[in-house]
Structure formats: C-alpha cells, structure tokens
Design a protein around this motif. Structure first.
Motif, PDB file in Angstrom:
ATOM      1  N   VAL A  25       0.868  -1.177   0.000  1.00  0.00           N
ATOM      2  CA  VAL A  25       0.000   0.000   0.000  1.00  0.00           C
ATOM      3  C   VAL A  25       0.903   1.225   0.000  1.00  0.00           C
ATOM      4  O   VAL A  25       1.940   1.244   0.664  1.00  0.00           O
ATOM      5  N   GLY A  26       0.535   2.193  -0.801  1.00  0.00           N
ATOM      6  CA  GLY A  26       1.282   3.444  -0.833  1.00  0.00           C
ATOM      7  C   GLY A  26       0.884   4.332   0.337  1.00  0.00           C
ATOM      8  O   GLY A  26      -0.219   4.221   0.873  1.00  0.00           O
ATOM      9  N   GLN A  27       1.803   5.210   0.712  1.00  0.00           N
ATOM     10  CA  GLN A  27       1.504   6.096   1.838  1.00  0.00           C
ATOM     11  C   GLN A  27       0.290   6.968   1.546  1.00  0.00           C
ATOM     12  O   GLN A  27      -0.561   7.155   2.405  1.00  0.00           O
ATOM     13  N   ARG A  28       0.193   7.489   0.341  1.00  0.00           N
ATOM     14  CA  ARG A  28      -0.950   8.340   0.005  1.00  0.00           C
ATOM     15  C   ARG A  28      -2.255   7.547   0.052  1.00  0.00           C
ATOM     16  O   ARG A  28      -3.267   8.027   0.544  1.00  0.00           O
ATOM     17  N   GLN A  29      -2.219   6.304  -0.431  1.00  0.00           N
ATOM     18  CA  GLN A  29      -3.411   5.454  -0.371  1.00  0.00           C
ATOM     19  C   GLN A  29      -3.825   5.218   1.073  1.00  0.00           C
ATOM     20  O   GLN A  29      -5.003   5.329   1.412  1.00  0.00           O
ATOM     21  N   ASP A  38      -4.527  12.809   6.216  1.00  0.00           N
ATOM     22  CA  ASP A  38      -3.477  13.395   7.059  1.00  0.00           C
ATOM     23  C   ASP A  38      -2.162  12.644   6.815  1.00  0.00           C
ATOM     24  O   ASP A  38      -1.834  11.679   7.499  1.00  0.00           O
ATOM     25  N   ASP A  39      -1.401  13.107   5.803  1.00  0.00           N
ATOM     26  CA  ASP A  39      -0.173  12.422   5.401  1.00  0.00           C
ATOM     27  C   ASP A  39       0.856  12.351   6.524  1.00  0.00           C
ATOM     28  O   ASP A  39       1.524  11.334   6.698  1.00  0.00           O
ATOM     29  N   ALA A  40       1.004  13.443   7.280  1.00  0.00           N
ATOM     30  CA  ALA A  40       2.013  13.475   8.345  1.00  0.00           C
ATOM     31  C   ALA A  40       1.697  12.438   9.429  1.00  0.00           C
ATOM     32  O   ALA A  40       2.587  11.702   9.870  1.00  0.00           O
ATOM     33  N   TYR A  41       0.441  12.370   9.855  1.00  0.00           N
ATOM     34  CA  TYR A  41       0.071  11.391  10.884  1.00  0.00           C
ATOM     35  C   TYR A  41       0.224   9.969  10.352  1.00  0.00           C
ATOM     36  O   TYR A  41       0.727   9.080  11.050  1.00  0.00           O
ATOM     37  N   CYS A  42      -0.185   9.757   9.110  1.00  0.00           N
ATOM     38  CA  CYS A  42      -0.056   8.432   8.493  1.00  0.00           C
ATOM     39  C   CYS A  42       1.409   8.012   8.465  1.00  0.00           C
ATOM     40  O   CYS A  42       1.741   6.881   8.828  1.00  0.00           O
TER      41      CYS A  42
END
Length: 79
Positions: A25-29, A38-42
């Motif tokens: 799984v990609g970070q953006r997904q 919330d990209d930073a929290y992910c």
C-alpha cells in the motif's frame, strides 16, 4: 521517556489488508483511506508499525496510475 505502543483497530485493519489482500500500500493510499488524508500522521503511524516489527517499509520507484477515461481496447467474441 519512551511512549508505550497501543495497537488499534485501525492498525489491525491495515495489517489484515496487507496480509490477506494486497501486500503493498502506498503512503498516500493509506493516508486517504485510514487517516482522512493526514499524510504526516499516516507517515508517523506507519513508522511506529515498522519500529514495532509489524510492517516492513520499502521505497519503490513507481509512476502514478494514469487516468483512463475510456477502455484501452475493445474486444468482442469472434474478434
């Protein structure tokens, strides 16, 4: 002082998806699906899962999936 790790229902969903269905799984997904964008929290949470030995992380060079507005080919029986 180190914070203790708490395993959440969301963590279980992510691990279940990765172990049974997708493997990648990609970070953006992940951010869009589980963390309301919330990209930073992910990113922080994924790093925690990696540091706990629950996930492996890899940087993969890939291109984004192109937008397809129509089929690439059309096929009919007998063609």
């Amino acid at each position: 002082m180190a914070m203790s790790f708490r395993f959440t229902v969301r963590d279980e969903e992510i691990l279940r998806m990765l172990s049974l269905y997708s493997r990648v799984v990609g970070q953006r997904q992940a951010s869009q699906h589980w963390y309301n964008g919330d990209d930073a929290y992910c990113r922080r949470r994924m790093k925690q899962l990696v540091s706990e030995g629950l996930l492996l992380s890899a940087n993969v060079r890939a291109r984004p999936v192109p937008v397809l507005n129509a089929p690439l080919i059309r096929w009919q029986p007998g063609d």
